[in-house]
Design a protein around this motif. Structure first.
Motif, PDB file in Angstrom:
ATOM      1  N   LEU A  27       0.857  -1.188   0.000  1.00 52.25           N
ATOM      2  CA  LEU A  27       0.000   0.000   0.000  1.00 52.25           C
ATOM      3  C   LEU A  27       0.889   1.233   0.000  1.00 52.25           C
ATOM      4  N   PRO A  28       0.477   2.284  -0.693  1.00 53.19           N
ATOM      5  CA  PRO A  28       1.321   3.481  -0.731  1.00 53.19           C
ATOM      6  C   PRO A  28       1.502   4.152   0.631  1.00 53.19           C
ATOM      7  N   SER A  29       0.550   3.961   1.524  1.00 56.56           N
ATOM      8  CA  SER A  29       0.689   4.552   2.855  1.00 56.56           C
ATOM      9  C   SER A  29       0.615   3.453   3.904  1.00 56.56           C
ATOM     10  N   ARG A  30       1.094   3.775   5.103  1.00 57.92           N
ATOM     11  CA  ARG A  30       1.078   2.793   6.193  1.00 57.92           C
ATOM     12  C   ARG A  30      -0.355   2.467   6.584  1.00 57.92           C
ATOM     13  N   VAL A  31      -0.557   1.226   6.969  1.00 59.09           N
ATOM     14  CA  VAL A  31      -1.892   0.773   7.356  1.00 59.09           C
ATOM     15  C   VAL A  31      -2.362   1.482   8.615  1.00 59.09           C
ATOM     16  N   ASP A  32      -1.460   1.763   9.516  1.00 59.64           N
ATOM     17  CA  ASP A  32      -1.832   2.365  10.799  1.00 59.64           C
ATOM     18  C   ASP A  32      -1.850   3.888  10.763  1.00 59.64           C
ATOM     19  N   GLY A  33      -1.690   4.474   9.593  1.00 57.23           N
ATOM     20  CA  GLY A  33      -1.614   5.926   9.474  1.00 57.23           C
ATOM     21  C   GLY A  33      -2.727   6.663  10.192  1.00 57.23           C
ATOM     22  N   GLY A  34      -3.963   6.281   9.971  1.00 54.05           N
ATOM     23  CA  GLY A  34      -5.088   6.959  10.607  1.00 54.05           C
ATOM     24  C   GLY A  34      -5.257   6.596  12.066  1.00 54.05           C
ATOM     25  N   LEU A  35      -4.698   5.469  12.480  1.00 57.44           N
ATOM     26  CA  LEU A  35      -4.848   5.015  13.865  1.00 57.44           C
ATOM     27  C   LEU A  35      -3.722   5.480  14.779  1.00 57.44           C
ATOM     28  N   GLU A  36      -2.673   6.019  14.206  1.00 56.38           N
ATOM     29  CA  GLU A  36      -1.503   6.367  15.010  1.00 56.38           C
ATOM     30  C   GLU A  36      -1.830   7.263  16.205  1.00 56.38           C
ATOM     31  N   PRO A  37      -2.614   8.340  16.050  1.00 61.93           N
ATOM     32  CA  PRO A  37      -2.920   9.170  17.225  1.00 61.93           C
ATOM     33  C   PRO A  37      -3.649   8.383  18.331  1.00 61.93           C
ATOM     34  N   THR A  38      -4.558   7.513  17.929  1.00 63.90           N
ATOM     35  CA  THR A  38      -5.294   6.709  18.919  1.00 63.90           C
ATOM     36  C   THR A  38      -4.353   5.747  19.627  1.00 63.90           C
ATOM     37  N   VAL A  39      -3.496   5.085  18.867  1.00 62.87           N
ATOM     38  CA  VAL A  39      -2.536   4.139  19.461  1.00 62.87           C
ATOM     39  C   VAL A  39      -1.620   4.887  20.425  1.00 62.87           C
ATOM     40  N   ARG A  40      -1.165   6.044  20.037  1.00 62.87           N
ATOM     41  CA  ARG A  40      -0.287   6.827  20.919  1.00 62.87           C
ATOM     42  C   ARG A  40      -1.005   7.230  22.212  1.00 62.87           C
ATOM     43  N   ARG A  41      -2.295   7.584  22.109  1.00 65.90           N
ATOM     44  CA  ARG A  41      -3.065   7.926  23.323  1.00 65.90           C
ATOM     45  C   ARG A  41      -3.203   6.702  24.236  1.00 65.90           C
ATOM     46  N   VAL A  42      -3.495   5.548  23.646  1.00 66.47           N
ATOM     47  CA  VAL A  42      -3.631   4.319  24.446  1.00 66.47           C
ATOM     48  C   VAL A  42      -2.301   3.988  25.126  1.00 66.47           C
ATOM     49  N   LEU A  43      -1.200   4.115  24.392  1.00 69.84           N
ATOM     50  CA  LEU A  43       0.115   3.830  24.981  1.00 69.84           C
ATOM     51  C   LEU A  43       0.447   4.816  26.097  1.00 69.84           C
ATOM     52  N   ALA A  44       0.106   6.083  25.907  1.00 71.28           N
ATOM     53  CA  ALA A  44       0.336   7.082  26.967  1.00 71.28           C
ATOM     54  C   ALA A  44      -0.498   6.743  28.201  1.00 71.28           C
ATOM     55  N   TRP A  45      -1.731   6.299  27.978  1.00 75.08           N
ATOM     56  CA  TRP A  45      -2.602   5.890  29.088  1.00 75.08           C
ATOM     57  C   TRP A  45      -1.983   4.701  29.827  1.00 75.08           C
ATOM     58  N   LEU A  46      -1.481   3.711  29.060  1.00 80.52           N
ATOM     59  CA  LEU A  46      -0.849   2.543  29.679  1.00 80.52           C
ATOM     60  C   LEU A  46       0.386   2.945  30.482  1.00 80.52           C
ATOM     61  N   GLN A  47       1.165   3.872  29.951  1.00 80.90           N
ATOM     62  CA  GLN A  47       2.336   4.336  30.698  1.00 80.90           C
ATOM     63  C   GLN A  47       1.918   5.094  31.950  1.00 80.90           C
ATOM     64  N   GLY A  48       0.797   5.790  31.871  1.00 82.08           N
ATOM     65  CA  GLY A  48       0.256   6.449  33.060  1.00 82.08           C
ATOM     66  C   GLY A  48      -0.159   5.453  34.129  1.00 82.08           C
ATOM     67  N   LEU A  49      -0.535   4.245  33.707  1.00 78.71           N
ATOM     68  CA  LEU A  49      -0.897   3.182  34.649  1.00 78.71           C
ATOM     69  C   LEU A  49       0.313   2.406  35.161  1.00 78.71           C
ATOM     70  N   GLY A  50       1.508   2.768  34.641  1.00 82.20           N
ATOM     71  CA  GLY A  50       2.713   2.111  35.130  1.00 82.20           C
ATOM     72  C   GLY A  50       3.431   1.235  34.118  1.00 82.20           C
ATOM     73  N   ALA A  51       2.994   1.236  32.869  1.00 81.40           N
ATOM     74  CA  ALA A  51       3.709   0.466  31.849  1.00 81.40           C
ATOM     75  C   ALA A  51       5.111   1.042  31.693  1.00 81.40           C
ATOM     76  N   PRO A  52       6.092   0.191  31.413  1.00 76.23           N
ATOM     77  CA  PRO A  52       7.462   0.693  31.270  1.00 76.23           C
ATOM     78  C   PRO A  52       7.589   1.667  30.093  1.00 76.23           C
ATOM     79  N   PRO A  53       8.588   2.541  30.142  1.00 73.38           N
ATOM     80  CA  PRO A  53       8.739   3.548  29.092  1.00 73.38           C
ATOM     81  C   PRO A  53       9.018   2.959  27.700  1.00 73.38           C
TER      82      PRO A  53
END
Length: 154
Positions: A27-53
């Motif tokens: 595909l000319p663009s990444r599959v996760d292109g539109g989901l990247e902001p959501t994934v980053r928010r979920v990862l930030a939330w997980l790190q807020g819960l104590g997930a390692p950096p």
């Protein structure tokens, strides 16, 4: 179900999975292109819960690439003869390398990466090991099934 029928079904599923991998890979663009902001928010939330950096977007991308090739390793190892099941790994690694090379040569908007090849190969290893475990269990069961009269089997 006969062995031949299982092989045909597995081969058809394999072709569909391979087609999906090729479509996603080219595909000319990444599959996760539109989901990247959501994934980053979920990862930030997980790190807020104590997930390692190190549980960051690169880690999620790596894990996604591992999971992406588990079916390739699984199906390839099941389609190959028992003593050659391990060849699923170099086959999948070559496929991954070809995908990344194609991205590098023909898709300037994509980023070809050796870490994707490593992650995909790890996924293929997991898939091939799952296939080996499935075959091993089936082989151990086969003598038991042969000892039971056909009329008693279901």
């Amino acid at each position: 179900m006969t062995t031949r029928r299982r092989i045909v079904i597995l081969a058809c599923v394999g072709v569909a999975v391979l087609a999906g991998v090729l479509v996603v890979g080219y595909l000319p663009s990444r599959v996760d292109g539109g989901l990247e902001p959501t994934v980053r928010r979920v990862l930030a939330w997980l790190q807020g819960l104590g997930a390692p950096p190190w549980v960051d977007y690169d880690f999620a991308d790596f894990v996604g690439n591992v999971a992406f090739f588990v079916p390739i390793g699984l199906i390839a190892a099941l389609l190959l003869p028992w003593r050659w099941w391990w060849m699923a790994v170099p086959i999948a690694a070559a496929l991954s390398g070809a995908l990344e090379l194609g991205q590098f040569l023909f898709l300037p908007q994509r980023y070809a990466s050796w870490t994707d090849v490593v992650a995909n190969t790890l996924g293929a290893i997991l898939g091939a090991l799952i296939a080996a475990a499935i075959r091993s269990v089936r082989m151990r069961r086969a003598p038991l099934q042969r000892s039971v009269p056909r009329s008693a089997r279901r």
